[in-house]
Design a protein around this motif. Structure first.
Motif, PDB file in Angstrom:
ATOM      1  N   GLN A 245       1.117  -1.071  -0.084  1.00 41.67           N
ATOM      2  CA  GLN A 245      -0.164   0.077  -0.423  1.00 41.67           C
ATOM      3  C   GLN A 245       1.223   1.482  -0.031  1.00 41.67           C
ATOM      4  N   ALA A 246       1.850   1.246   0.895  1.00 38.01           N
ATOM      5  CA  ALA A 246       3.037   2.660   0.673  1.00 38.01           C
ATOM      6  C   ALA A 246       3.926   2.522  -1.033  1.00 38.01           C
ATOM      7  N   ARG A 247       3.735   1.683  -1.294  1.00 35.02           N
ATOM      8  CA  ARG A 247       4.699   1.490  -2.768  1.00 35.02           C
ATOM      9  C   ARG A 247       3.312   1.756  -3.775  1.00 35.02           C
ATOM     10  N   ALA A 248       2.075   1.620  -3.327  1.00 33.17           N
ATOM     11  CA  ALA A 248       0.683   2.468  -4.436  1.00 33.17           C
ATOM     12  C   ALA A 248       0.291   3.968  -3.855  1.00 33.17           C
ATOM     13  N   ASN A 249       0.745   3.985  -3.149  1.00 31.12           N
ATOM     14  CA  ASN A 249       0.527   6.085  -2.210  1.00 31.12           C
ATOM     15  C   ASN A 249       2.171   6.288  -3.598  1.00 31.12           C
ATOM     16  N   ALA A 250       2.992   5.661  -2.810  1.00 31.37           N
ATOM     17  CA  ALA A 250       4.373   6.628  -3.436  1.00 31.37           C
ATOM     18  C   ALA A 250       3.740   7.080  -5.476  1.00 31.37           C
ATOM     19  N   ALA A 251       3.151   6.109  -6.100  1.00 33.97           N
ATOM     20  CA  ALA A 251       2.839   6.203  -6.866  1.00 33.97           C
ATOM     21  C   ALA A 251       1.349   7.211  -7.928  1.00 33.97           C
TER      22      ALA A 251
ATOM     23  N   SER B 277       1.205   9.404  -5.456  1.00 35.47           N
ATOM     24  CA  SER B 277       1.673  10.875  -5.500  1.00 35.47           C
ATOM     25  C   SER B 277       2.688  11.420  -6.288  1.00 35.47           C
ATOM     26  N   GLY B 278       3.178  10.241  -7.505  1.00 33.93           N
ATOM     27  CA  GLY B 278       3.860  10.393  -8.071  1.00 33.93           C
ATOM     28  C   GLY B 278       5.290  10.593  -8.409  1.00 33.93           C
ATOM     29  N   MET B 279       5.277   9.893  -6.928  1.00 31.06           N
ATOM     30  CA  MET B 279       6.842   9.894  -6.138  1.00 31.06           C
ATOM     31  C   MET B 279       7.409   8.509  -5.821  1.00 31.06           C
ATOM     32  N   GLU B 280       7.252   7.626  -7.005  1.00 31.63           N
ATOM     33  CA  GLU B 280       8.012   6.362  -7.267  1.00 31.63           C
ATOM     34  C   GLU B 280       8.998   6.201  -7.122  1.00 31.63           C
ATOM     35  N   ALA B 281       9.447   7.275  -8.326  1.00 36.50           N
ATOM     36  CA  ALA B 281      10.825   7.728  -8.455  1.00 36.50           C
ATOM     37  C   ALA B 281      12.162   8.653  -7.077  1.00 36.50           C
ATOM     38  N   ARG B 282      11.308   8.614  -6.531  1.00 36.09           N
ATOM     39  CA  ARG B 282      11.765   9.037  -5.089  1.00 36.09           C
ATOM     40  C   ARG B 282      12.870   8.094  -4.339  1.00 36.09           C
ATOM     41  N   PRO B 283      14.052   8.581  -3.611  1.00 33.12           N
ATOM     42  CA  PRO B 283      14.573   7.663  -3.518  1.00 33.12           C
ATOM     43  C   PRO B 283      14.066   6.627  -1.929  1.00 33.12           C
ATOM     44  N   ILE B 284      13.175   6.092  -2.279  1.00 27.71           N
ATOM     45  CA  ILE B 284      12.969   5.559  -0.921  1.00 27.71           C
ATOM     46  C   ILE B 284      13.242   3.939  -1.473  1.00 27.71           C
TER      47      ILE B 284
ATOM     48  N   TRP C 222      12.560   0.165   0.368  1.00 25.84           N
ATOM     49  CA  TRP C 222      11.253  -0.368   0.611  1.00 25.84           C
ATOM     50  C   TRP C 222      11.310  -1.626   1.503  1.00 25.84           C
ATOM     51  N   ILE C 223      10.876  -1.715   2.274  1.00 29.18           N
ATOM     52  CA  ILE C 223      12.088  -3.123   2.992  1.00 29.18           C
ATOM     53  C   ILE C 223      10.567  -3.904   4.134  1.00 29.18           C
ATOM     54  N   ILE C 224      10.798  -5.104   3.923  1.00 25.63           N
ATOM     55  CA  ILE C 224       9.813  -5.747   4.523  1.00 25.63           C
ATOM     56  C   ILE C 224      10.655  -6.203   5.776  1.00 25.63           C
ATOM     57  N   ASP C 225      10.453  -6.300   6.849  1.00 23.39           N
ATOM     58  CA  ASP C 225      11.292  -6.892   7.738  1.00 23.39           C
ATOM     59  C   ASP C 225      10.406  -6.773   9.057  1.00 23.39           C
ATOM     60  N   ASP C 226      10.966  -7.122  10.377  1.00 21.06           N
ATOM     61  CA  ASP C 226      11.014  -6.775  11.348  1.00 21.06           C
ATOM     62  C   ASP C 226      11.975  -5.782  11.749  1.00 21.06           C
ATOM     63  N   ALA C 227      11.488  -4.838  12.605  1.00 19.19           N
ATOM     64  CA  ALA C 227      12.154  -3.714  12.405  1.00 19.19           C
ATOM     65  C   ALA C 227      13.309  -3.652  13.325  1.00 19.19           C
ATOM     66  N   ALA C 228      13.032  -4.852  14.590  1.00 16.84           N
ATOM     67  CA  ALA C 228      14.033  -4.806  15.838  1.00 16.84           C
ATOM     68  C   ALA C 228      15.074  -5.288  15.038  1.00 16.84           C
ATOM     69  N   LYS C 229      14.993  -6.504  14.270  1.00 18.27           N
ATOM     70  CA  LYS C 229      15.922  -7.152  13.963  1.00 18.27           C
ATOM     71  C   LYS C 229      16.589  -6.448  12.499  1.00 18.27           C
ATOM     72  N   PHE C 230      15.508  -5.302  11.615  1.00 25.00           N
ATOM     73  CA  PHE C 230      16.368  -4.355  10.868  1.00 25.00           C
ATOM     74  C   PHE C 230      17.572  -3.649  11.059  1.00 25.00           C
ATOM     75  N   THR C 231      16.855  -3.180  12.178  1.00 25.50           N
ATOM     76  CA  THR C 231      17.702  -2.245  12.994  1.00 25.50           C
ATOM     77  C   THR C 231      19.472  -2.087  13.124  1.00 25.50           C
ATOM     78  N   ALA C 232      18.908  -3.420  14.117  1.00 24.64           N
ATOM     79  CA  ALA C 232      20.093  -4.300  14.921  1.00 24.64           C
ATOM     80  C   ALA C 232      20.670  -4.953  13.866  1.00 24.64           C
ATOM     81  N   ARG C 233      20.868  -4.948  11.850  1.00 17.71           N
ATOM     82  CA  ARG C 233      21.908  -5.176  11.157  1.00 17.71           C
ATOM     83  C   ARG C 233      22.629  -4.062  10.135  1.00 17.71           C
TER      84      ARG C 233
END
Length: 298
Positions: free
Chosen positions: A163-169, A171-178, A180-191
């Motif tokens: 849905q976030a990617r769809a909202n970017a599209a 908004s016309g912002m799909e080319a913005r430097p974002i 998009w990560i599907i992950d557990d927040a704590a595990k990603f932050t530790a990495r």
């Protein structure tokens, strides 16, 4: 050393063309989302509503348990696939799809609008900032930050990231430097800590309870200090902010402000804490929605 300001702050969200808090009271609230109006539970609305009768398109009726479940009762037709709304963000126009979800939300959190404004003020005229949005949900905050530079958007829900990617599209912002990560927040932050990464700003909006994509269990009171400690390791003297919001827990803003004060003791700047609130249309009452704590570099 970051100074803890003991006096609580108040961040007030006010309505705009596509959203408004119409009325509140008796444990409920009436909101407008574009052309549609909805009634949702609101335990902090301890007063009486201004109007005796509310005309709405739907009402969320909570379940008997406390896990956020329940059902929507519709009094009028509502687009089940959602409808487009927008939030004015400086020169940007962030667009997103509002939709009645099974967890009483409608696809974004309007009380976060003043938070996005505040983060923009901390970044100023930057165009190469690097920001991290943990528990990023449907991406409105990531889109708001993307005008200042690269954003890493992390959420455990594949559906929310889609849905976030769809909202970017939208908004016309799909080319913005974002990223998009599907992950557990704590595990990603530790990495990210192990990789030696740094960010100019971090926003995190953790739930009270949740599960990661691989079944990881998140309990706020148990896991929040460790996550914020890792977030601190991703910031340095040149970073600009960290913003933490907490919903639906028996915890004071001073408690989470004190946690930040301990973890950020070696950085310059200021730590503030307080409440988020939304003001009823017509300069009406303030409805508190969450507590927050934030660090900012002077």
């Amino acid at each position: 050393m970051a100074d803890l300001i003991h006096q609580p702050q108040l961040l007030i969200g006010r309505g705009w063309g596509d959203y408004g808090l119409v009325d509140s009271g008796h444990g409920r609230k009436l909101e407008r989302y574009g052309d549609y109006r909805f009634i949702r539970p609101e335990p902090q609305a301890l007063w009486a509503p201004r109007s005796e009768e509310w005309a709405a398109h739907g009402e969320f009726v909570p379940g008997a348990d406390e896990d956020g479940g329940g059902r929507w009762n519709y009094m009028r037709d509502v687009p089940r696939d959602g409808w487009p709304l927008h939030w004015p963000n400086g020169d940007d126009r962030v667009q997103f799809t509002a939709q009645c979800t099974p967890f009483r939300h409608l696809g974004f959190f309007p009380d976060m609008a003043p938070v996005w404004d505040w983060m923009g003020a901390q970044l100023g005229a930057a165009s190469d900032a690097s920001c991290l949005n943990l528990f990023g949900y449907t991406g409105v905050g990531s889109l708001a930050l993307s005008r200042f530079g690269a954003v890493t958007h992390v959420d455990a829900s594949k559906k929310s990231v889609a849905q976030a990617r769809a909202n970017a599209a939208l908004s016309g912002m799909e080319a913005r430097p974002i990223r998009w990560i599907i992950d557990d927040a704590a595990k990603f932050t530790a990495r990210e800590v192990r990789r030696g990464k740094r960010y100019d700003g971090i926003i995190l909006d953790p739930p009270k309870f949740g599960r990661g994509p691989d079944g990881e269990v998140w309990r706020l009171e148990e896991h929040l200090p460790g996550l914020v400690a890792d977030c601190r390791r991703l910031l340095d003297d040149n970073s600009r902010f960290l913003f933490l919001t907490v919903y639906a827990v028996r915890m004071s803003s001073l408690a989470i402000g004190g946690m930040l004060a301990e973890l950020f003791a070696d950085l310059p700047g200021v730590i503030e804490h307080g409440d988020l609130a939304v003001q009823e249309d017509g300069a009406g009452r303030l409805l508190p929605t969450a507590i927050f704590a934030r660090w900012r570099r002077d």
